[in-house]
Design an enzyme around this catalytic site. Structure first.
Site, PDB file in Angstrom:
ATOM      1  N   SER A 177       0.860  -1.184   0.000  1.00 43.43           N
ATOM      2  CA  SER A 177       0.000   0.000   0.000  1.00 43.43           C
ATOM      3  C   SER A 177       0.892   1.228   0.000  1.00 43.43           C
ATOM      4  O   SER A 177       2.053   1.169   0.430  1.00 43.43           O
ATOM      5  CB  SER A 177      -0.880   0.011   1.257  1.00 43.43           C
ATOM      6  N   TYR A 217      -1.915  -0.587  10.622  1.00 42.42           N
ATOM      7  CA  TYR A 217      -1.901  -0.823   9.173  1.00 42.42           C
ATOM      8  C   TYR A 217      -0.638  -0.244   8.547  1.00 42.42           C
ATOM      9  O   TYR A 217       0.000  -0.874   7.707  1.00 42.42           O
ATOM     10  CB  TYR A 217      -3.159  -0.220   8.543  1.00 42.42           C
TER      11      TYR A 217
END
Length: 258
Positions: free
Chosen positions: A137, A150
């Protein structure tokens, strides 16, 4: 178990294993591989949709039993030409001060530890010329406030990709990663629709990117497929942003991305 030997640059005609394949980016990757003639083993905690040439497997990659089931299914299909570590958990929002220990552990287990252990298990089924593609990501490259777990998991996956590339190179296995920006997955669309002002929220998401739009799951899938193919035979250890220019400008850093 012995596996076929392929010359450098060859793309093994074997199974593509795609985790997190029930929806979003993972589903698009599985669909694209199937369209282009690969056998596909689609794995998810929810049963993935039926595709031509696809075997569906309900399994949790974060558990030893789930990974054993994937190994068994891949062995039955004759080997692994491409492993796409896409499954992810995003349910532990919070800053470094308030993210729960349980949420932190779950996030790192699914997003970082499971790709390591699954790759390690499937290596025995991967011939020379096979590839691993990790779906990281932009939050593995830049941090978002109040999303510590995350951020850490995807940052770890970015550097794990490099470590895998070095350690698996002697086996002739390449390892790369993609780092998507804001993609029009079901989760992102739902977040937009449930916001107080959906039109403004959509514009805010779009404005994170130099191209001023959301990416599509298919656009990420095309880059993943390339990295898993013989066309990328001299690429390993690369982290490829698929982010519409989000990480090209420091002025965009720190804006929310989900």
């Amino acid at each position: 178990m012995s596996t076929p030997h392929n010359e450098p640059g060859e793309s093994p005609v074997l199974t593509a294993v795609v985790t997190g394949a029930a929806r979003g980016i993972g589903r698009a990757i599985a669909e694209l591989y199937a369209e282009r003639g690969a056998r596909v083993l689609s794995v998810d905690v929810n049963l993935p949709p039926t595709l031509k040439g696809q075997r569906r497997l309900k399994a949790d990659i974060s558990t030893p039993r789930g990974r054993e089931r994937i190994l068994h299914a891949a062995r039955e299909l004759g080997g692994v030409g491409a492993l796409i570590n896409n499954a992810a958990y995003q349910g532990a929002h919070g800053s470094v001060m308030d993210v729960s220990e349980r949420g932190w552990a779950r996030t790192l287990n699914v997003n970082l530890t499971a790709p390591l252990l699954l790759t390690r298990q499937l290596v025995e089924l991967m011939p020379h010329g096979a590839a691993v593609v990790n779906v990281a990501s932009v939050q593995g490259l830049l941090a978002e406030q109040d999303n510590a777990a995350y951020n850490a998991s995807k940052g770890g996956l970015v550097n794990l990709t490099r470590a895998m590339a070095l350690d698996l190179a002697p086996r002739g296995i390449r390892v790369n990663a993609v780092a998507p920006g804001a993609i029009s997955t079901e989760a992102v669309i739902k977040a937009i629709q449930e916001s107080p002002n959906p039109m403004q929220t959509k514009r805010d998401y779009e404005d994170l990117h130099a191209l001023r739009r959301l990416g599509t799951p298919r656009e990420v899938a095309q880059v993943v497929h390339f990295l898993g193919s013989a066309e990328a035979a001299f690429m390993t250890g690369a982290i490829v942003p698929v982010d519409g220019g989000m990480t090209a400008s420091f002025m965009m850093a720190g804006r929310p991305v989900y």
